[in-house]
Every structure is written in structure tokens, then in C-alpha cells.
Design an enzyme around this catalytic site. Structure first.
Site, mmCIF file in Angstrom:
data_model
loop_
_atom_site.group_PDB
_atom_site.id
_atom_site.type_symbol
_atom_site.label_atom_id
_atom_site.label_comp_id
_atom_site.label_asym_id
_atom_site.label_seq_id
_atom_site.Cartn_x
_atom_site.Cartn_y
_atom_site.Cartn_z
ATOM 1 C CB ALA A 119 27.832 12.940 110.479
ATOM 2 C CB ALA A 120 32.262 16.252 108.133
ATOM 3 N N PRO A 122 36.009 10.947 107.612
ATOM 4 C CG PRO A 122 37.297 9.552 106.361
ATOM 5 C CD PRO A 122 35.958 9.675 107.230
ATOM 6 N N GLY A 124 35.472 12.590 102.942
ATOM 7 C CA GLY A 124 35.035 12.417 101.595
ATOM 8 C C GLY A 124 33.885 13.132 101.130
ATOM 9 C CE LYS A 125 28.864 10.396 101.309
ATOM 10 N NZ LYS A 125 29.893 9.220 101.956
ATOM 11 C CD GLU A 143 33.241 12.801 113.443
ATOM 12 O OE1 GLU A 143 32.710 12.536 112.212
ATOM 13 O OE2 GLU A 143 33.045 12.145 114.312
ATOM 14 C CG ASP A 170 25.467 16.742 120.440
ATOM 15 O OD1 ASP A 170 25.213 15.714 120.549
ATOM 16 O OD2 ASP A 170 24.500 17.684 120.356
ATOM 17 C CG ASP A 188 27.881 9.686 104.612
ATOM 18 O OD1 ASP A 188 27.189 8.778 104.476
ATOM 19 O OD2 ASP A 188 29.184 9.649 104.671
ATOM 20 C CB CYS A 241 27.969 3.052 103.614
ATOM 21 S SG CYS A 241 28.558 2.772 105.459
HETATM 22 N N1 SAM Z 1 30.901 11.805 105.692
HETATM 23 C C1 SAM Z 1 32.063 11.179 105.996
HETATM 24 C C2 SAM Z 1 33.116 10.791 104.820
HETATM 25 O O1 SAM Z 1 32.426 10.858 103.639
HETATM 26 O O2 SAM Z 1 34.010 10.478 104.958
HETATM 27 C C3 SAM Z 1 31.802 9.773 106.515
HETATM 28 C C4 SAM Z 1 30.907 9.846 107.908
HETATM 29 S S1 SAM Z 1 30.594 8.365 108.708
HETATM 30 C C5 SAM Z 1 29.327 7.464 107.814
HETATM 31 C C6 SAM Z 1 29.585 8.967 109.988
HETATM 32 C C7 SAM Z 1 30.186 9.901 110.982
HETATM 33 O O3 SAM Z 1 29.092 10.243 112.090
HETATM 34 C C8 SAM Z 1 31.388 9.386 111.927
HETATM 35 O O4 SAM Z 1 32.523 9.993 111.525
HETATM 36 C C9 SAM Z 1 30.989 9.275 113.304
HETATM 37 O O5 SAM Z 1 32.079 9.633 113.998
HETATM 38 C C10 SAM Z 1 29.939 10.572 113.314
HETATM 39 N N2 SAM Z 1 29.054 10.165 114.578
HETATM 40 C C11 SAM Z 1 28.990 9.198 115.151
HETATM 41 N N3 SAM Z 1 27.925 9.394 116.260
HETATM 42 C C12 SAM Z 1 27.474 10.666 115.759
HETATM 43 C C13 SAM Z 1 26.283 11.529 116.525
HETATM 44 N N4 SAM Z 1 25.582 11.096 117.348
HETATM 45 N N5 SAM Z 1 26.251 12.933 115.790
HETATM 46 C C14 SAM Z 1 26.882 13.062 114.691
HETATM 47 N N6 SAM Z 1 27.812 12.058 114.209
HETATM 48 C C15 SAM Z 1 28.046 11.174 114.817
#
Ligand code: SAM
Length: 473
Positions: A119-120, A122, A124-125, A143, A170, A188, A241
Site C-alpha cells: 500500500a505504497a 505516495p 514514503g516507505k 497502490e 488490488d 503500511d 498511523c
Molecule cells: N506507505 C505510504 C507512504 O509511506 O507514503 C502511505 C500509505 S497509506 C497509509 C495507505 C494506502 O493504502 C493509501 O495510498 C490507500 O490508497 C491505499 N489503500 C486504500 N484501500 C486499499 C485497499 N483495499 N488495498 C490496498 N491499499 C489500499
């Protein structure tokens, strides 16, 4: 001060939840919402190490102080605005909330591994993981949301990362392509964002006990896909978070009960009333069982499928021809450029370099065949646009260059020089003195950090900084 919903501008149910969870220091926690936000940036090691002058400059300009739990992390003074400095456009660092830096530090990615950030966006990780991999091995940064996947791809490109494929899928669809493939996975998870309340009012508005329960259900769903993609013996870092137990400790308890091959290695929290950060939860779990027999069986299967594809393959010849054309261009203009182990891929007129990295990545990617049917905003390093028998270098290639020495022709401006600003605005630049002799593709740097291309002709540098990235005003 009374710590209620009105004085704190927080939902009453949330205040009750936190007071119950933190009977001793609930008030100290809630009062931290009145403190100013913390700001952080994370150095890009591939550029930070080799550009000592720019590093010293950044340390002074932004008043950097180290983040204790992340060796690449620094706090900066908000007023110094490093996100607006040309060093940001050059991928010298990534703006990231300091406590969020703890997740990859605990995942501990290694060079040469095959890694997934599930879940990448924007990024950061992902950009942190790629920095730790030192360009060796392969990272898949996934993503689910199309717009966010595009931003993720841009950030990977800005940081000059060559060994990362960006997918937009997905998690379960991705799992059907990469069964038990990865050495490490970062998850994340999307969460209720209680650690975002100080900077994001939408997170406060969206919060409710029902929303928390929905987030926990979604997290469990994504975890199952993550487990299906991990190699036996592999490691997953799960992070959020948010503060509530339902999305953190309770999810991990459920995980350990449901998948008994996992052992919990670490579980850490950063609290905003105890440390300088907005707050984060990280758990690191490792698959304990030895399932090597079944892994070998699926690898054998992949090998035979790969051989079949090769013998029938007409698709291979075009990218190879395009790559030969690119190689001739590279010999002339970027003779010092070194690409990681990989293969060329062609999407229409766009030529990419698909990293292959290590043995498991080679099996899992099958020469790029596994990516078929997936949306792939970035199939590795973008090398070039093919324009009617001529090569136009991709912007990503400039950022991938570590220094101007890799280019046959280069021009460098000081960050304080008005020409640097003019370049970032997309203007054509006059070439004076020795530079007036330049002809053809020229790498442009700011304080020695490659930032884009220009094309020199007749004493002028035509600007090839991408239109979508240009600054205005
Ligand atoms: N890891 C990212 C970073 O460090 O920049 C932040 C990730 S953010 C906490 C969680 C991400 O999960 C979002 O970009 C969101 O779009 C995505 N997300 C939302 N629903 C999801 C799903 N069902 N499966 C996978 N990812 C999903």
C-alpha cells in the site's frame, strides 16, 4: 485546561477511547494535540553520500537535526521549506513525517532482496526501502488507487530509483501473480489516521467508531493477500498511523492466531507525547515454517512456462531493437551510465528497463510476463521515448544519474543562481563562454545534482524539464 471535545476540536468518543487506553498519561497524550506539528525529511542515501557540499548546504539551510530512530531521517524547521528548494526536485531527500520513518527502519530491507510495498502511495516507505536496497534487488511498489499510483511513480522517479516497478492493483489480484514470492513485505495499511489529526482536519471529520471497525476489517483483508505473497521464512512489517488497539495490537493478535507459522519479532509505538513525531505503530512478523519443497515446485513450474514463452516470442525482438538504438544514444551522451541487471521493455514508444535483480525476482517476473494483465504505471526505469527513429531521453534517466560525470556534456548551476530557477520554470537558457560550443543532449545539474536534460544548439539550451513539473512565477 479541560480536555473535552470543544477545547481539543476532537470527537468525544475518540477522547474517551484514548483516556481509557492510556489511564496514566491520557491527559498528556491529549494535550500533545495543542503542540506544534513536527516536520521531517529523509535523505536519499545514493545522492546524500556522494554530494558532500550539497549535504552541508542542506544541513545549514534547513537546520537539520537527526531523527533518533532512523539514520537517514532529520527534523527541519518548517519556515525553511525544503520541499520548495531545487534539491527536492533533484531527489536529494523525501519529505516524510518523522515517526513514519520507523517502519522501514524496523523492516530492515537488504540489498539484493525481492521486496513488496503493498500500500505504497505516495511513496514514503517505498523510497526509504529503495534507498536501503542500494539499487540491488527488486522492489514492487503497489497502490490500489490510480491517481495515487501516478504520484507514487513520480516520487520513485524523482528519487532516481532504478530497481522499482510500480503496479496499480488490488492486493488479491497482485497475490494471484506473486504467490509466496517476496523476501520482505511492507504493509503500511490504510487506517483511521488518528496520528494525522494534527495536520489533517479531514481525518478528524471522517473518524467514528464505525469507521475504525471498517478500517480494521479492510486491514485484515489486505493482510491475507500479503501473507499469500510472502516467501516462507520471509518478514512483514505492518504499520499504521493510528492509535487505537483495534487496528493495531488486536489485528496482530488475530494474525498470530489465524496464521500460526508467524512469530512476532517486534511491536513498537511512537507516541506524540513521548517523542518528537505525530505517532506510528509498527509490528514486524516473520514466517517461521520451512516450506521449501512447495516453493521449489512452483519455481519449477515458472521456469518451464518461461521457456515456452521464449521459444514463441516475437514480443522480445522489438524491445531489443529499441534498446540497441538506446545503447547507441547512451554511448554518445551518457557513456558513464551504469544500469542494474535487467531487460528492456517497450510500451508503445516508451522504453523501460525492467530490473531483474535476484534469482527469485527473475523467476517471479518471468521476463516481465507476470506483469501482463496488471496496470503498471512504471515498469522499472524509464529510459527513453522513441521518436521516429530518434531517441529522446526520459526525465527519469537524468535523475537516475548520480553525477554529471556520467554525461558526455553537462552544465551545472548553483542553487542560488537565477539560471537554476529559470531552468525549473522551463525556460530556454543562453549558453555562454565554453558552454556556447555544446551541441545535443546535455545533462543539467544544480549544485552538482542532476535534475534534467536540455538540448544545446546555436548557443542556446532548449529546455526538456517536464511540463508537469515546472514551477510557475
Ligand atoms: N506507505 C505510504 C507512504 O509511506 O507514503 C502511505 C500509505 S497509506 C497509509 C495507505 C494506502 O493504502 C493509501 O495510498 C490507500 O490508497 C491505499 N489503500 C486504500 N484501500 C486499499 C485497499 N483495499 N488495498 C490496498 N491499499 C489500499
Amino acid at each position: 485546561m479541560s480536555l473535552d471535545a470543544t477545547t481539543l476540536s476532537l470527537p468525544q468518543a475518540y477522547i474517551e477511547q484514548m483516556k481509557q487506553m492510556l489511564p496514566k498519561d491520557g491527559d498528556a497524550f491529549l494535550l500533545s494535540y495543542k503542540d506544534p506539528r513536527t516536520f521531517g525529511l529523509r535523505a536519499n542515501p545514493t545522492k546524500w553520500i556522494t554530494h558532500a557540499d550539497a549535504r552541508l548546504n542542506a544541513e545549514q539551510l534547513f537546520h537539520l537535526r537527526p531523527v533518533p530512530w532512523c539514520e537517514e531521517g532529520y527534523y527541519y524547521d518548517e519556515a525553511s521549506r525544503p520541499g520548495k528548494h531545487p534539491y527536492h526536485a533533484a531527489g536529494f531527500y523525501y519529505i516524510q513525517e518523522p515517526s513514519a520513518m520507523s517502519a522501514v527502519a524496523l523492516l530492515d530491507p537488504q540489498p539484493g532482496e525481492f521486496i513488496l510495498d503493498l500500500a505504497a502511495a505516495p511513496g514514503g516507505k517505498s523510497t526509504h526501502i529503495a534507498g536501503r536496497m542500494r539499487g540491488e534487488g527488486v522492489l514492487i511498489a503497489n497502490e490500489i488507487h490510480p491517481q495515487r499510483a501516478k504520484i507514487l511513480a513520480e516520487n520513485i522517479e524523482r528519487m532516481g530509483i532504478g530497481n522499482t516497478i510500480v503496479t496499480q492493483s488490488d492486493p488479491h489480484a497482485l497475490a494471484s501473480k506473486f504467490p509466496h514470492a517476496f523476501d520482505r513485505i511492507m504493509l503500511d495499511a490504510p487506517c483511521s489516521g488518528e496520528g494525522m489529526f494534527r495536520k489533517d482536519e479531514d481525518a478528524i471529520r471522517e473518524w467514528s467508531p464505525e469507521h475504525v471497525a471498517m478500517c480494521a476489517a479492510r486491514q485484515w483483508d489486505i493482510i491475507q493477500a500479503a501473507v499469500a505473497m510472502l516467501k516462507p521464512g520471509g518478514t512483514i512489517a505492518y504499520s499504521t498511523c493510528t492509535f487505537n488497539r483495534q487496528e493495531n495490537e488486536e489485528i496482530i493478535d488475530h494474525w498470530l492466531r489465524h496464521f500460526d507459522q508467524f512469530k512476532l519479532l517486534r511491536m513498537e509505538r511512537i507516541w506524540p507525547h513521548q517523542a518528537e513525531g505525530e505517532g506510528h505503530f509498527v509490528a514486524v512478523l516473520q514466517w517461521q515454517a520451512d516450506h521449501s519443497a512447495s516453493t521449489e515446485a512452483s519455481n519449477t513450474n515458472m521456469r518451464s512456462r518461461k521457456q515456452g514463452r521464449k521459444s514463441s516470442g516475437s514480443r522480445v525482438s522489438d524491445p531489443q531493437a529499441a534498446y540497441s538504438q538506446f545503447e547507441a544514444w547512451k554511448r554518445e551522451y551518457l557513456p558513464g551510465l551504469h544500469l542494474p541487471q535487467g531487460i528492456p521493455l517497450l510500451f508503445g514508444e516508451e522504453l523501460y528497463w525492467l530490473p531483474q535483480g535476484n534469482v527469485s525476482a527473475i523467476h517471479a517476473l518471468q521476463g516481465g510476463e507476470t506483469l501482463r494483465g496488471l496496470r503498471v504505471p512504471r515498469a522499472g526505469l524509464h529510459l527513453a521515448h522513441l521518436r521516429k527513429n530518434r531517441i529522446e531521453p526520459a526525465h527519469a534517466l537524468a535523475l537516475y544519474c548520480r553525477s554529471a560525470k556520467e554525461a558526455a556534456q553537462s552544465i551545472s548551476f548553483a542553487a542560488t543562481d537565477s539560471a537554476a530557477e529559470a531552468y525549473l520554470r522551463g525556460e530556454a537558457l543562453p549558453l555562454e563562454g565554453d558552454n556556447a560550443q555544446l551541441k545535443g543532449w546535455t545533462l543539467v545539474s544544480i549544485d552538482g545534482l542532476p535534475i534534467g536534460f536540455g538540448k544545446a544548439s546555436g548557443g542556446q539550451l532548449k529546455n526538456h524539464y517536464p511540463k508537469g513539473l515546472r514551477t510557475t512565477g
